[in-house]
Each structure stands twice: as structure tokens, then as C-alpha cells.
Scaffold this active site. Structure first.
Site, mmCIF file in Angstrom:
data_model
loop_
_atom_site.group_PDB
_atom_site.id
_atom_site.type_symbol
_atom_site.label_atom_id
_atom_site.label_comp_id
_atom_site.label_asym_id
_atom_site.label_seq_id
_atom_site.Cartn_x
_atom_site.Cartn_y
_atom_site.Cartn_z
ATOM 1 N N CYS A 174 0.813 -1.210 0.000
ATOM 2 C CA CYS A 174 0.000 0.000 0.000
ATOM 3 C C CYS A 174 0.847 1.262 0.000
ATOM 4 O O CYS A 174 0.325 2.367 -0.198
ATOM 5 C CB CYS A 174 -0.959 -0.003 1.194
ATOM 6 S SG CYS A 174 -2.551 -0.752 0.781
ATOM 7 N N ASP A 179 -17.162 6.089 0.600
ATOM 8 C CA ASP A 179 -17.243 4.727 1.127
ATOM 9 C C ASP A 179 -16.211 3.798 0.481
ATOM 10 O O ASP A 179 -15.551 4.145 -0.498
ATOM 11 C CB ASP A 179 -18.660 4.188 0.917
ATOM 12 C CG ASP A 179 -19.676 4.933 1.770
ATOM 13 O OD1 ASP A 179 -19.803 4.607 2.964
ATOM 14 O OD2 ASP A 179 -20.319 5.870 1.241
ATOM 15 N N ASP A 180 -16.107 2.609 1.045
ATOM 16 C CA ASP A 180 -15.051 1.682 0.643
ATOM 17 C C ASP A 180 -15.342 0.921 -0.643
ATOM 18 O O ASP A 180 -14.431 0.345 -1.242
ATOM 19 C CB ASP A 180 -14.799 0.666 1.769
ATOM 20 C CG ASP A 180 -14.216 1.331 3.007
ATOM 21 O OD1 ASP A 180 -13.301 2.167 2.846
ATOM 22 O OD2 ASP A 180 -14.676 1.029 4.116
ATOM 23 N N ASP A 215 -9.801 -6.487 -17.879
ATOM 24 C CA ASP A 215 -8.599 -6.479 -18.713
ATOM 25 C C ASP A 215 -7.664 -5.417 -18.185
ATOM 26 O O ASP A 215 -8.097 -4.441 -17.543
ATOM 27 C CB ASP A 215 -8.942 -6.180 -20.181
ATOM 28 C CG ASP A 215 -8.938 -7.426 -21.046
ATOM 29 O OD1 ASP A 215 -7.911 -8.126 -21.042
ATOM 30 O OD2 ASP A 215 -9.947 -7.697 -21.724
ATOM 31 N N HIS A 249 -8.750 2.059 -8.364
ATOM 32 C CA HIS A 249 -7.556 1.993 -7.517
ATOM 33 C C HIS A 249 -6.391 2.562 -8.306
ATOM 34 O O HIS A 249 -6.281 2.339 -9.515
ATOM 35 C CB HIS A 249 -7.265 0.546 -7.102
ATOM 36 C CG HIS A 249 -6.180 0.425 -6.080
ATOM 37 N ND1 HIS A 249 -6.333 0.833 -4.778
ATOM 38 C CD2 HIS A 249 -4.915 -0.047 -6.174
ATOM 39 C CE1 HIS A 249 -5.217 0.614 -4.102
ATOM 40 N NE2 HIS A 249 -4.334 0.080 -4.935
ATOM 41 N N ASP A 291 -15.674 -7.162 -24.372
ATOM 42 C CA ASP A 291 -16.096 -8.483 -23.884
ATOM 43 C C ASP A 291 -17.581 -8.485 -23.529
ATOM 44 O O ASP A 291 -18.272 -9.485 -23.724
ATOM 45 C CB ASP A 291 -15.271 -8.886 -22.650
ATOM 46 C CG ASP A 291 -13.885 -9.398 -23.020
ATOM 47 O OD1 ASP A 291 -13.731 -9.951 -24.118
ATOM 48 O OD2 ASP A 291 -12.968 -9.235 -22.205
#
Length: 351
Positions: free
Chosen positions: A13, A49-50, A67, A141, A90
């Protein structure tokens, strides 16, 4: 005199993009691309929020795909659009409608201000690419690393009775490919400084063409099977369809749509580093066509490639006309499905 070496970048992290750089990039992109109202998103990118929370439409199934790959061009804004098109394909190949998207971004080591600018360009390209389908980006992320890389987890919804699968092809069906081949060899040549700028420019124009309209047209014309042509090349993905359907096929080598410059770079022996592994599929192809100059194109890995579908022979001309009138100008009839009484699953035909 002794010098103090800089600490190596941390992993885990500790490799995350800092909150200041991330917040500034998000602020700018939300200002430039106001969120579209989507009642299905209960918790999204605008919440602290998470995780994202979305409702599932009654009577529909969720279709999930992911992908991720490193950048093949230097422009992060265009690269994001290319990667997004590749990842959404896809869903379209399965007959699904995009519902939500999550992004995974790796930006190169740099000062926080430069990281924030690159993140903004990535997010802006992503939002631009999502406008056509009205699909919300609900989270993601971000990390730092040695080079720019990007991926998307794409979630779609579909009527379970209307899914398109790789199996289902029948003898007599026609094979249609919506987009020219050759991105593998062209971008390999570009990395070596051996590709003309106009070749790359034309290739990018094709690979930015969304597969959304093509998928809808294939369904309207009764497609029996569909897939997107990407890393394993035309031969690899077609062989997957043939195994799933229990049939064989003939490909018309001279009918294959080819990106400008790809024939020249192949003739010069320039191929993708993935090409040797893709060539293993040659064991299932009748060797009679190996001398054709476009034979290597069958194994060329495609980034953000088009769709390959089987349609009933009675609808092929109407289907091609529809495709060509709705953005897939290079769509072509590239083969036919045959019975199983052949020595090789895939036969090649030349004029």
C-alpha cells in the site's frame, strides 16, 4: 565524500498514489464531466465509502469482465479510450449492456503534480469513452510504478435468454469481422521507429471505434455466436469458437480487412512479441495456406479489436450493409462455417 542514495519506491500500500494528487485529479474530471444521473448507483465515485453499491435490474443477469495492459502510446487521454474500448468489448461480445466500470491505474514514478496531471488525463479519456454508452465509473484503484498501465473491471447486464456465446455456430453460417487486423505488427514497428505516422493514426482511429453498434446489429441479424478479436489473434479466437460449437471453418485470406501498413511491416518480419506463442494455433490450421503473405496476420494480437460473429448466410449482406453504415466501414465477410468431417478445424482459402 559519501552520498545518500534515494530510498527505493515502496511496494504494497506504500505504492498508492497520494491522496492530494488523486483528489485533485478527481476534482478536475468531475468538474469537466458532470456525473450522469443513474438511479441504479446507490454508492459511487462521489461517495467516500469503501466500495460501490448498485442495484441489479430484475430479471437480468450480471456479466463481469476485466482487462489490464501497459500503454502502447504516449498520450494518456487517447490510451484510456483505447483501453476502455478493449475492456468493454467483452461485454458487447456476450450480448450484454455495460452497467458500471471500475478502473485500475498505474502511473509512472513522478512528482505528485505530474502524477495528478496524468491521472486527470486518464480519467478524462475514460469519461469521454463512457459517454456513448452512458456507463458510470463507480470507483477504482491507483498505484505508482515503472510505467503507465491501465485496466477496467467492466460489469454489464443482460437478458439471460439473449446472451451471445462462442458456441452456437452452424454449418453454412457466414463469418463477419468488423475491424481491420494488424495492430500487433504496427505498434511493434512503431516501437522500433519503423512505422509511418499515418499508419498509426489510422490504426488508432479504427481501434477507438466502439463495438456497441456492431453488437446490436449482430443480434438484430440473428448472430449464432460472437467474440471479440484481441490478444490471441483472429486464428486463436476463431478456434475457441470452433471448439465450443463443434464445427470447422474456412477463412478467406484475401478478404481479410487489413490496417494500412500492416502488410508492409509483416513483410519486413516485424511482429509482436506475443506472435510466437500465438503461432502455436497453427497446429490446428490446414498448412496449405502458409505461403500466403497475410498468413502471419492470423496470429497478430489485436488491441481493442473488432467483433467476429457468425450469422445465417441469408442475412449476411444486410448485416454487412448495416455495419458499414454505422461506423464499421471495414466490416467484411471473412469466412464460412463448415461441417466437422475435415482433417483440420480451420482451412484457409485464397482467390
Amino acid at each position: 565524500s559519501s552520498s545518500i542514495l534515494p530510498s527505493p519506491p515502496c511496494a504494497g500500500c506504500g505504492s498508492k498514489v497520494g491522496s492530494t494528487a488523486l483528489s485533485e485529479a478527481l476534482r478536475r474530471v468531475q468538474q469537466d464531466f458532470p456525473a450522469l444521473p443513474r438511479d441504479a448507483v446507490l454508492v459511487g465515485l462521489d461517495s467516500p465509502d469503501d466500495a460501490a453499491v448498485v442495484t441489479v435490474p430484475p430479471g437480468q443477469v450480471m456479466v463481469h469482465t476485466v482487462d489490464y495492459f501497459t500503454a502502447l502510446i504516449d498520450d494518456p487521454f487517447i490510451f484510456a479510450q483505447i483501453c476502455l474500448k478493449h475492456c468493454l468489448s467483452d461485454l458487447y461480445a456476450m450480448g450484454a449492456t455495460p452497467y458500471t466500470v471500475l478502473a485500475t491505474v498505474q502511473v509512472p514514478y513522478a512528482a505528485p503534480a505530474k502524477q495528478s496531471e496524468m491521472l486527470y488525463q486518464i480519467l478524462a479519456g475514460t469519461h469521454k469513452g463512457l459517454l456513448a454508452s452512458g456507463t458510470p465509473l463507480v470507483g477504482g484503484h491507483t498505484v505508482v510504478g515503472p510505467q503507465l498501465a491501465l485496466g477496467f473491471a467492466c460489469n454489464g447486464v443482460a437478458d439471460p435468454t439473449q446472451l451471445l456465446r462462442k458456441g452456437g455456430m452452424r454449418p453454412g453460417d457466414a463469418l463477419i469481422l468488423t475491424q481491420p487486423l494488424g495492430t500487433g505488427t504496427l505498434f511493434a514497428a512503431d516501437m522500433q521507429g519503423k512505422a509511418k505516422g499515418r499508419w498509426i493514426e489510422e490504426a488508432i482511429a479504427h481501434i477507438l471505434t466502439p463495438n456497441q453498434a456492431a453488437a446490436e446489429i449482430f443480434r438484430a441479424h440473428g448472430a449464432t455466436a460472437c467474440t471479440d478479436v484481441t490478444g490471441f489473434g483472429l486464428a486463436g479466437h476463431l478456434l475457441e469458437m470452433l471448439r465450443a460449437s463443434g464445427v470447422t471453418a474456412t477463412v478467406y485470406l484475401d478478404a481479410l480487412p487489413v490496417l494500412a501498413g500492416a502488410a508492409e511491416t509483416l513483410a519486413a518480419g516485424i511482429v509482436s512479441t506475443l506472435q510466437p506463442q500465438n503461432l502455436q494455433a497453427a497446429a490446428f490450421i490446414d498448412p496449405a495456406g502458409t505461403s500466403h503473405p497475410l498468413y502471419p496476420l492470423l496470429f497478430d494480437p489485436q488491441t481493442a479489436g473488432g467483433l467476429l460473429a457468425a450469422v445465417p448466410a441469408t442475412t449476411v449482406q444486410a448485416c454487412l450493409t448495416d455495419l458499414q453504415q454505422h461506423g464499421n466501414t471495414a466490416a467484411a465477410l471473412v469466412g464460412e462455417i463448415t461441417t466437422t468431417d475435415r482433417a483440420y478445424p480451420l482451412t484457409l482459402k485464397r482467390e
